[in-house]
Enzyme design. Structure first.
Site, PDB file in Angstrom:
ATOM      1  N   ASN A 102       6.321   4.879  -5.442  1.00  0.00           N
ATOM      2  CA  ASN A 102       5.090   5.386  -4.835  1.00  0.00           C
ATOM      3  C   ASN A 102       5.389   5.633  -3.352  1.00  0.00           C
ATOM      4  OD1 ASN A 102       2.553   5.880  -3.869  1.00  0.00           O
ATOM      5  ND2 ASN A 102       1.752   3.809  -4.218  1.00  0.00           N
ATOM      6  N   TRP A 103       5.661   6.901  -3.059  1.00  0.00           N
ATOM      7  CA  TRP A 103       6.061   7.228  -1.676  1.00  0.00           C
ATOM      8  C   TRP A 103       4.884   7.272  -0.705  1.00  0.00           C
ATOM      9  CZ3 TRP A 103      10.144  11.726  -2.609  1.00  0.00           C
ATOM     10  CH2 TRP A 103      11.335  11.137  -3.052  1.00  0.00           C
ATOM     11  N   LYS A 104       3.669   7.185  -1.241  1.00  0.00           N
ATOM     12  CA  LYS A 104       2.454   7.223  -0.405  1.00  0.00           C
ATOM     13  C   LYS A 104       2.531   8.439   0.540  1.00  0.00           C
ATOM     14  CE  LYS A 104       2.173   2.280  -0.983  1.00  0.00           C
ATOM     15  NZ  LYS A 104       1.650   1.007  -0.552  1.00  0.00           N
ATOM     16  N   GLU A 114      -1.435  -5.054  -9.166  1.00  0.00           N
ATOM     17  CA  GLU A 114      -1.020  -5.137  -7.764  1.00  0.00           C
ATOM     18  C   GLU A 114      -2.082  -5.916  -6.980  1.00  0.00           C
ATOM     19  OE1 GLU A 114       1.699  -1.548  -6.606  1.00  0.00           O
ATOM     20  OE2 GLU A 114      -0.372  -1.001  -6.306  1.00  0.00           O
ATOM     21  N   HIS A 143      -5.321   3.218  -7.118  1.00  0.00           N
ATOM     22  CA  HIS A 143      -4.540   2.402  -6.179  1.00  0.00           C
ATOM     23  C   HIS A 143      -5.509   1.779  -5.174  1.00  0.00           C
ATOM     24  CE1 HIS A 143      -1.756   1.196  -3.055  1.00  0.00           C
ATOM     25  NE2 HIS A 143      -0.779   1.298  -3.955  1.00  0.00           N
ATOM     26  N   SER A 196       5.153  -5.606  -2.649  1.00  0.00           N
ATOM     27  CA  SER A 196       6.268  -6.213  -1.896  1.00  0.00           C
ATOM     28  C   SER A 196       7.479  -6.580  -2.752  1.00  0.00           C
ATOM     29  CB  SER A 196       5.786  -7.446  -1.124  1.00  0.00           C
ATOM     30  OG  SER A 196       4.824  -7.066  -0.164  1.00  0.00           O
ATOM     31  N   GLY A 249       2.508  -4.297   0.618  1.00  0.00           N
ATOM     32  CA  GLY A 249       3.020  -4.024   1.959  1.00  0.00           C
ATOM     33  C   GLY A 249       3.009  -5.214   2.899  1.00  0.00           C
TER      34      GLY A 249
HETATM   35  P1  PGA Z   1       4.753  -2.109  -1.510  1.00  0.00           P
HETATM   36  O1  PGA Z   1       3.672  -1.104  -2.157  1.00  0.00           O
HETATM   37  O2  PGA Z   1       5.891  -2.179  -2.501  1.00  0.00           O
HETATM   38  O3  PGA Z   1       5.135  -1.476  -0.221  1.00  0.00           O
HETATM   39  O4  PGA Z   1       4.081  -3.422  -1.348  1.00  0.00           O
HETATM   40  C1  PGA Z   1       3.397  -1.108  -3.523  1.00  0.00           C
HETATM   41  C2  PGA Z   1       2.273  -0.150  -3.822  1.00  0.00           C
HETATM   42  O5  PGA Z   1       1.399   0.014  -2.970  1.00  0.00           O
HETATM   43  O6  PGA Z   1       2.239   0.475  -4.902  1.00  0.00           O
END
Ligand code: PGA
Length: 257
Positions: free
Chosen positions: A14-16, A179, A103, A222, A185
């Site tokens: 997930n590159w956001k 999640e 999300h 994370s 994050g």
């Molecule tokens: P992260 O994000 O691995 O940076 O915690 C995961 C996500 O938001 O899907």
């Protein structure tokens, strides 16, 4: 004779909005050979979810390879006066076979409700795009032991429509990504014991609903090359949704290997 088969996992990047368009193209170009090799040697599913703009070019670049492309969101509508939105049908034409919905960042940013997300889910199913449905509790709910209650609430509308109006005509992979929002994050991860409980529960819930759906359970929040080994031991887990650690190819590779 007992043969030990290595479990295969799906890895979803997930590159956001962490890369710009040019950086997404550059990632694909500079790691093209290595991504294909990684896919071949590990036999893991690798799905890249870039920004909307990059879906079409990435799906062309990885055409005829086993690297797959997904989107990070879609509209709950089919078509119409919805400025700025992208329909599931367009995503399908652009080459996205997967799409993240619900999300915690989009739930928060757009004030999305569970019924908005259920409508997006239905759109994706009708164009045979595999939904990657994100669910998870916040820190307060975690501390107050309200995780199962929160997840039940987030799944209720989706399960109800699968049991009533939604028709899945032939087998389709449907992902549920657990999640916890306090883990995304932040570097804080769930304990393996907690995840074992959650994934056993999720597994039981999904097994009650089979209607042509191949359920796959993901963990996200994370995940990195240091903690992945522990998570891979969780019995009902089928893969990972990776944010930060999918942006650096060496880290991404270490996780998959
Ligand atoms: P992260 O994000 O691995 O940076 O915690 C995961 C996500 O938001 O899907």
């Amino acid at each position: 004779m007992v043969t030990s088969m290595k479990k295969k996992f799906d890895f979803i990047a997930n590159w956001k909005m962490q890369f710009n368009f040019d950086e997404e193209m550059q990632f694909a170009a500079s790691h093209y050979d290595n991504l294909i090799k990684l896919k071949q040697t590990t036999e893991s599913k690798i799905i890249l979810c870039p920004s909307f703009l990059s879906i079409y070019p990435l799906s062309k670049i990885f055409d005829k390879t086993n690297i797959e492309v997904g989107a990070q969101d879609c509209s709950k509508h089919n078509r119409g006066s919805f400025t700025g939105q992208v329909s599931a049908k367009s995503l399908s034409f652009a080459g996205a076979n997967y799409c993240i919905i619900g999300h915690s960042e989009t739930r928060k940013e757009y004030n999305e409700s569970d019924s908005d997300i259920a409508q997006k889910f239905a759109q994706l199913i009708s164009y045979r795009i595999s939904p990657i449905l994100c669910i998870g509790e916040n820190e307060e709910e975690f501390k107050e032991n309200k995780v199962i209650g929160r997840l039940t609430q987030q799944l209720e509308k989706i399960f109800n429509q699968i049991n009533s109006t939604l028709k899945v005509s032939s087998y389709l992979d449907v992902y549920i990504a657990y999640e916890p929002t306090w883990s995304i994050g932040t570097g804080n991860v769930s304990s393996v014991d907690h995840l074992d409980t959650i994934f056993s529960w999720l597994y039981k819930q999904t097994q009650k609903i089979q209607d042509h759906i191949n359920w796959k359970l993901l963990y996200g929040g994370s995940v990195d090359s240091k903690n992945i080994g522990d998570f891979k031991k969780i019995e009902h887990l089928n893969g990972f949704l990776l944010g930060k650690s999918s942006l650096n190819f060496d880290e991404f590779k270490k996780i998959i290997e």
